[in-house]
Design a protein around this motif. Structure first.
Motif, PDB file in Angstrom:
ATOM      1  N   LEU A  34       9.505  -2.761   2.050  1.00 35.72           N
ATOM      2  CA  LEU A  34       8.118  -3.196   1.895  1.00 35.72           C
ATOM      3  C   LEU A  34       7.834  -4.479   2.665  1.00 35.72           C
ATOM      4  O   LEU A  34       8.722  -5.314   2.862  1.00 35.72           O
ATOM      5  N   SER A  35       6.596  -4.635   3.060  1.00 32.32           N
ATOM      6  CA  SER A  35       6.138  -5.879   3.673  1.00 32.32           C
ATOM      7  C   SER A  35       5.868  -6.908   2.573  1.00 32.32           C
ATOM      8  O   SER A  35       5.954  -6.603   1.385  1.00 32.32           O
ATOM      9  N   LYS A  36       5.533  -8.100   2.988  1.00 30.76           N
ATOM     10  CA  LYS A  36       5.159  -9.150   2.023  1.00 30.76           C
ATOM     11  C   LYS A  36       4.018  -8.686   1.123  1.00 30.76           C
ATOM     12  O   LYS A  36       4.082  -8.800  -0.105  1.00 30.76           O
ATOM     13  N   THR A  37       2.969  -8.125   1.729  1.00 30.13           N
ATOM     14  CA  THR A  37       1.769  -7.780   0.964  1.00 30.13           C
ATOM     15  C   THR A  37       1.958  -6.539   0.107  1.00 30.13           C
ATOM     16  O   THR A  37       1.502  -6.500  -1.040  1.00 30.13           O
ATOM     17  N   THR A  38       2.638  -5.517   0.642  1.00 26.43           N
ATOM     18  CA  THR A  38       2.858  -4.322  -0.180  1.00 26.43           C
ATOM     19  C   THR A  38       3.875  -4.583  -1.288  1.00 26.43           C
ATOM     20  O   THR A  38       3.820  -3.945  -2.338  1.00 26.43           O
ATOM     21  N   LEU A  97      -0.919  -8.039   5.621  1.00 26.32           N
ATOM     22  CA  LEU A  97      -2.093  -8.841   5.961  1.00 26.32           C
ATOM     23  C   LEU A  97      -1.711 -10.321   5.914  1.00 26.32           C
ATOM     24  O   LEU A  97      -0.792 -10.709   5.174  1.00 26.32           O
ATOM     25  N   PRO A  98      -2.412 -11.153   6.653  1.00 31.21           N
ATOM     26  CA  PRO A  98      -2.138 -12.593   6.602  1.00 31.21           C
ATOM     27  C   PRO A  98      -2.463 -13.164   5.218  1.00 31.21           C
ATOM     28  O   PRO A  98      -3.241 -12.583   4.457  1.00 31.21           O
ATOM     29  N   ILE A  99      -1.861 -14.296   4.910  1.00 31.74           N
ATOM     30  CA  ILE A  99      -2.195 -15.022   3.687  1.00 31.74           C
ATOM     31  C   ILE A  99      -3.686 -15.362   3.701  1.00 31.74           C
ATOM     32  O   ILE A  99      -4.239 -15.755   4.743  1.00 31.74           O
ATOM     33  N   ASP A 103      -7.649 -19.048  -0.606  1.00 28.86           N
ATOM     34  CA  ASP A 103      -6.863 -19.587  -1.720  1.00 28.86           C
ATOM     35  C   ASP A 103      -5.373 -19.682  -1.429  1.00 28.86           C
ATOM     36  O   ASP A 103      -4.588 -20.075  -2.293  1.00 28.86           O
ATOM     37  N   GLY A 104      -4.953 -19.309  -0.225  1.00 33.00           N
ATOM     38  CA  GLY A 104      -3.540 -19.413   0.141  1.00 33.00           C
ATOM     39  C   GLY A 104      -2.646 -18.392  -0.533  1.00 33.00           C
ATOM     40  O   GLY A 104      -1.420 -18.579  -0.581  1.00 33.00           O
ATOM     41  N   LYS A 105      -3.226 -17.306  -1.036  1.00 37.96           N
ATOM     42  CA  LYS A 105      -2.446 -16.294  -1.750  1.00 37.96           C
ATOM     43  C   LYS A 105      -2.285 -15.030  -0.923  1.00 37.96           C
ATOM     44  O   LYS A 105      -3.021 -14.778   0.038  1.00 37.96           O
ATOM     45  N   ILE A 106      -1.303 -14.202  -1.324  1.00 37.87           N
ATOM     46  CA  ILE A 106      -1.090 -12.909  -0.676  1.00 37.87           C
ATOM     47  C   ILE A 106      -2.319 -12.047  -0.897  1.00 37.87           C
ATOM     48  O   ILE A 106      -2.841 -11.952  -2.014  1.00 37.87           O
ATOM     49  N   ASP A 107      -2.775 -11.387   0.154  1.00 32.77           N
ATOM     50  CA  ASP A 107      -4.044 -10.651   0.110  1.00 32.77           C
ATOM     51  C   ASP A 107      -3.850  -9.230  -0.439  1.00 32.77           C
ATOM     52  O   ASP A 107      -3.970  -8.243   0.290  1.00 32.77           O
ATOM     53  N   VAL A 108      -3.583  -9.150  -1.743  1.00 34.79           N
ATOM     54  CA  VAL A 108      -3.387  -7.848  -2.377  1.00 34.79           C
ATOM     55  C   VAL A 108      -4.670  -7.027  -2.358  1.00 34.79           C
ATOM     56  O   VAL A 108      -4.664  -5.836  -2.050  1.00 34.79           O
ATOM     57  N   SER A 109      -5.797  -7.665  -2.673  1.00 35.65           N
ATOM     58  CA  SER A 109      -7.063  -6.932  -2.702  1.00 35.65           C
ATOM     59  C   SER A 109      -7.389  -6.353  -1.331  1.00 35.65           C
ATOM     60  O   SER A 109      -7.937  -5.248  -1.223  1.00 35.65           O
ATOM     61  N   GLY A 110      -7.040  -7.079  -0.280  1.00 34.82           N
ATOM     62  CA  GLY A 110      -7.308  -6.595   1.066  1.00 34.82           C
ATOM     63  C   GLY A 110      -6.464  -5.394   1.433  1.00 34.82           C
ATOM     64  O   GLY A 110      -6.942  -4.458   2.072  1.00 34.82           O
TER      65      GLY A 110
END
Length: 305
Positions: A34-38, A97-99, A103-110
């Motif tokens: 998995l990637s950071k975001t997934t 996706l980029p941070i 808010d500096g958080k992982i873009d889960v919603s994106g």
């Protein structure tokens, strides 16, 4: 191995479940690359699904939650039986996706996007219960809280978090689900709201304490409560060659015969653990024979395939 705590306040109007799932999410990340975001998205869903799985009464009861969003991750699925084993997958595990700058958080919603959340509960009845709601944010915690309110009429607070390290390994993961029963008083609700406000970040608490007990302690401060159960949870897929063979049998003689004529083999990969199963021409001939026998018994007609 992770674990879940289930507790309740002394008036039995506030139910709380909290989980530490760092090892569970790390195993999912490793298996699916998995990637950071997934990692963050699937990790949140695995945590919540494991908690809901612990609510079931029988060992074979299961919960499956799927997110069908239009984001780059595609479909995200997690499933858990009441045996402590949870598993899941992402259609596009490398999506990233980029941070978020906001808010500096992982873009889960994106990475999830807009779409629907579907929950399937199998408790041994003739048909599983299925409920679907629209995603309200794609952050998963908010979406599950909306599901509980819309489908079950239960006001809930859901906090989920995954902290991904610089080498993409999972540094901390876990979360909580709190549900209010109809007799909860305004005083109890006010205390709970104040305690929820103290947790600015679920991952911060988990990374600092690595303790579901600490999560419960913070969330239930000022209220008397008791822990009802502590149970282990593990990422584990229950696939097997025999189960895959049965799945091929179930598609029917016509389709199996087409496999033989076109490819003379079948290669099947498990969504949940990426295990690969190979069936050669001889295997498929045996499977075709079994499918024909089942077809004949089921429909009591001569096979024409």
């Amino acid at each position: 191995m992770g674990y879940i705590l289930r507790g309740i306040d002394e008036t039995e109007t506030i139910k709380i479940s909290a989980a530490i799932t760092t090892d569970v999410v790390e195993e999912a990340r490793r298996l699916h690359n998995l990637s950071k975001t997934t990692s963050a998205a699937l990790g949140r869903l695995l945590t919540a699904t494991a908690i809901m799985g612990s609510w079931q009464k029988n060992e074979r009861d299961s919960i499956t939650v799927s997110l069908d969003g239009n984001g780059p991750a595609g479909k995200i699925v997690a499933t858990c039986k009441n045996d402590g084993y949870v598993k899941g997958y992402v259609t596009n595990p490398s999506a990233d996706l980029p941070i978020r700058e906001s808010d500096g958080k992982i873009d889960v919603s994106g990475v999830v996007g807009q779409g629907n959340l579907t929950l399937v509960m199998d408790i041994g009845m003739k048909k599983p219960y299925t409920g679907t709601v629209g995603l309200v944010s794609g952050e998963i915690g908010d979406d599950l809280a909306a599901y509980f309110l819309q489908s079950d009429q239960v006001p809930s607070a859901v906090g989920l978090g995954v902290l991904v390290d610089t080498d993409l390994s999972i540094k901390a993961a876990g979360g909580f689900i709190i549900q209010l029963m109809p007799d909860a008083t305004e005083e109890e609700i006010e205390k709970l709201e104040k305690n929820l406000a103290k947790i600015k970040s679920v991952t911060h608490v988990i990374d600092e304490y690595h303790s579901a007990e600490k999560l419960v302690e913070i969330l239930m401060e000022g209220m008397n409560y008791k822990i009802l159960e502590k149970r282990d949870i593990t990422y584990k897929c229950d696939c097997s060659r025999e189960k895959v063979k049965d799945a091929i049998v179930s598609i029917g003689p016509k389709e199996i015969k087409e496999m033989l004529e076109e490819d003379k083999k079948a290669d099947v990969e498990c969504y949940f653990c990426d295990e690969k199963y190979h069936f050669d021409e001889e295997d498929l001939q045996e499977i075709l024979k079994e499918a024909k026998e089942i077809n004949l018994k089921k429909y009591n007609v001569e096979d024409n395939f």
